[in-house]
Design a protein around this motif. Structure first.
Motif, PDB file in Angstrom:
ATOM      1  N   ALA A   1      -0.053 -11.241  -5.218  1.00 49.12           N
ATOM      2  CA  ALA A   1      -0.013 -10.189  -4.212  1.00 49.12           C
ATOM      3  C   ALA A   1      -0.502  -8.874  -4.806  1.00 49.12           C
ATOM      4  CB  ALA A   1       1.413 -10.022  -3.689  1.00 49.12           C
ATOM      5  N   ASP A   2      -1.285  -8.154  -4.018  1.00 47.28           N
ATOM      6  CA  ASP A   2      -1.703  -6.791  -4.373  1.00 47.28           C
ATOM      7  C   ASP A   2      -1.122  -5.850  -3.324  1.00 47.28           C
ATOM      8  OD1 ASP A   2      -3.246  -7.240  -6.698  1.00 47.28           O
ATOM      9  OD2 ASP A   2      -4.918  -7.946  -5.482  1.00 47.28           O
ATOM     10  N   LEU A   3      -0.416  -4.839  -3.783  1.00 41.52           N
ATOM     11  CA  LEU A   3       0.259  -3.908  -2.884  1.00 41.52           C
ATOM     12  C   LEU A   3      -0.164  -2.477  -3.208  1.00 41.52           C
ATOM     13  CD1 LEU A   3       2.461  -3.683  -0.630  1.00 41.52           C
ATOM     14  CD2 LEU A   3       4.126  -3.320  -2.463  1.00 41.52           C
ATOM     15  N   TYR A   4      -0.710  -1.810  -2.206  1.00 38.70           N
ATOM     16  CA  TYR A   4      -1.122  -0.418  -2.371  1.00 38.70           C
ATOM     17  C   TYR A   4      -0.101   0.483  -1.690  1.00 38.70           C
ATOM     18  CZ  TYR A   4      -3.910   3.869  -1.897  1.00 38.70           C
ATOM     19  OH  TYR A   4      -4.350   5.175  -1.948  1.00 38.70           O
ATOM     20  N   VAL A   5       0.483   1.416  -2.448  1.00 38.25           N
ATOM     21  CA  VAL A   5       1.536   2.279  -1.921  1.00 38.25           C
ATOM     22  C   VAL A   5       1.145   3.740  -2.111  1.00 38.25           C
ATOM     23  CG1 VAL A   5       3.976   2.906  -2.040  1.00 38.25           C
ATOM     24  CG2 VAL A   5       3.290   0.542  -2.468  1.00 38.25           C
ATOM     25  N   ARG A   6       1.193   4.477  -1.000  1.00 41.87           N
ATOM     26  CA  ARG A   6       0.990   5.937  -1.032  1.00 41.87           C
ATOM     27  C   ARG A   6       2.310   6.608  -0.677  1.00 41.87           C
ATOM     28  NH1 ARG A   6      -3.380   7.988   2.943  1.00 41.87           N
ATOM     29  NH2 ARG A   6      -2.317   6.540   4.345  1.00 41.87           N
ATOM     30  N   ARG A   7       2.719   7.557  -1.487  1.00 38.13           N
ATOM     31  CA  ARG A   7       3.924   8.322  -1.171  1.00 38.13           C
ATOM     32  C   ARG A   7       3.535   9.560  -0.365  1.00 38.13           C
ATOM     33  NH1 ARG A   7       6.769  12.730  -2.762  1.00 38.13           N
ATOM     34  NH2 ARG A   7       9.050  12.578  -2.604  1.00 38.13           N
ATOM     35  N   ILE A   8       4.098   9.673   0.848  1.00 39.97           N
ATOM     36  CA  ILE A   8       3.795  10.793   1.737  1.00 39.97           C
ATOM     37  C   ILE A   8       5.092  11.566   1.990  1.00 39.97           C
ATOM     38  CG2 ILE A   8       2.882  11.459   3.988  1.00 39.97           C
ATOM     39  CD1 ILE A   8       1.462   8.708   4.041  1.00 39.97           C
ATOM     40  N   PRO A   9       5.198  12.807   1.540  1.00 40.21           N
ATOM     41  CA  PRO A   9       6.437  13.572   1.780  1.00 40.21           C
ATOM     42  C   PRO A   9       6.766  13.629   3.276  1.00 40.21           C
ATOM     43  CG  PRO A   9       5.019  14.715   0.215  1.00 40.21           C
ATOM     44  CD  PRO A   9       4.214  13.575   0.758  1.00 40.21           C
TER      45      PRO A   9
END
Length: 387
Positions: A254-262
């Protein structure tokens, strides 16, 4: 190599599957009973009761994580910014995950486990699931937000359930599948018809997001949750992993792309928040297109370390429950009673059929009608407005 081959063959055997399911179901019922015993503690010390239920819930959900990580051997590569990585597991967050695969919920739980928030993770689930033994009952004691998917009836209940989480004693992640149902080509076609009628940009890899649940979640968790984790999942080599494949010990990556958005960057107004979510899904579509073309997501690559607790918990329940089962079966076989042996065989066969049936219900082509029905209703409503 020979040993690995033998082990792989063993993983595909029905007997192993029966043992795994037996351990999960029996341990789950035992834990449900222990959770029931915490009820008298709630009016005395609610926070202590919550912490206890987090640990008990972890003992159930971590078995599915162990199945994916240790039995199947599935790897998970994380693409994210280094400055965001430092905050994972140290804050409350809303996780927005695409809904394309049969095991995306297991991958989401694995993400939670790697950062120590699996026991306290939350979801927005159908009310009917609260009556299902093991998982549903566990969720009830973990204060999962349940809904009937009839917004007029759900809004008040969902709002109150979300507000109850404001003083939760553990860091938690609230997992949301904003598409409302798993992606299929048929549902995608209907969803894009709705997008065209509403004048929204069409999506290639996602269904149109359902905005009401997301907006209400954001509104009621402001001040409690500090960020939204925009999470986009895919599997290498265009694989479509299945729960049966995991049970058979098949390894996926699995490849998981995570962006943290305040969270404070997300509009408070409901219509503006809905527009923000639609834009987010357009960006998720671009990330999926990038992945299809390059075989990777943008951003730095990291592999969060495995934690041993899921495996140790699983082994504990196996050791505790398999021995008495073996002794019981041995006594039945040694009893010499043909009737007893036949009844036992029929029971095992019925259980195996039941297990295969339950696994079959997770298949993509047997997913919920909710997304399809809701989108069809949207089309009807739009046609009425136009007329």
């Amino acid at each position: 190599m020979i040993r690995m081959g033998i082990l792989q063959v063993l993983k595909t055997q029905l007997l192993c599957h029966l043992i795994i399911c037996y351990v999960f179901l029996v341990s789950g019922l035992i834990i449900n009973l222990l959770q029931l015993c915490t009820l008298p503690l709630w009016p005395i010390n609610k926070q202590l009761a919550r912490k206890i239920n987090c640990r008990l819930g972890y003992s159930i959900s971590s078995q599915l994580v162990a199945l994916l990580e240790w039995w199947s051997g599935t790897e998970c590569t994380l693409y994210t910014a280094p400055e965001s990585y430092k905050l994972y597991g140290k804050e409350n967050a809303i996780v927005v995950l695409n809904h394309n695969f049969e095991i995306d919920f297991m991958t989401g739980w694995t993400f939670c486990e790697r950062f120590g928030v699996l026991g306290s993770s939350k979801v927005l689930a159908k009310k009917d699931l609260s009556y299902v033994p093991v998982i549903g009952w566990m969720w009830y004691f973990l204060e999962i937000v349940f809904c009937k998917r009839k917004w007029e009836e759900d809004r008040k209940t969902v709002v109150q359930s979300l507000r109850n989480l404001r003083d939760y004693p553990e860091n938690f992640w609230f997992l949301l599948h904003c598409e409302g149902t798993r992606f299929t080509e048929k549902k995608h076609k209907i969803s894009m018809e709705v997008a065209e009628k509403k004048g929204l940009p069409k999506l290639k890899y996602h269904l149109l997001p359902r905005t009401k649940g997301f907006c209400v979640t954001v509104q009621n968790l402001r001040g409690t949750v500090t960020a939204v984790y925009d999470s986009t999942l895919n599997f290498r080599n265009n694989e479509m992993p299945t729960l049966l494949g995991v049970l058979n010990g098949k390894k996926y990556h699995a490849d998981l792309y995570v962006r943290r958005i305040p969270l404070d960057t997300i509009p408070e107004d409901e219509s503006e928040c809905a527009a923000w979510l639609h834009k987010l899904y357009q960006e998720k579509d671009e990330f999926q297109e990038h992945y299809r073309q390059t075989g990777r997501f943008p951003g730095a690559i990291t592999s969060p370390p495995h934690r041993p607790w899921a495996l140790l918990n699983w082994l504990f329940w196996v050791c505790l429950l398999v021995y008495p089962l073996c002794m019981l079966l041995l006594q039945l076989l040694l009893s010499g009673s043909t009737f007893t042996v036949v009844c036992t065989s029929v029971f095992c066969l019925a259980v195996s059929v039941g297990i295969r049936w339950m696994i079959g219900q997770t298949e993509i082509d047997k997913g919920s009608n909710y997304g399809r029905d809701a989108n069809e209703q949207q089309l009807k409503d739009h046609a009425i407005v136009r007329s």
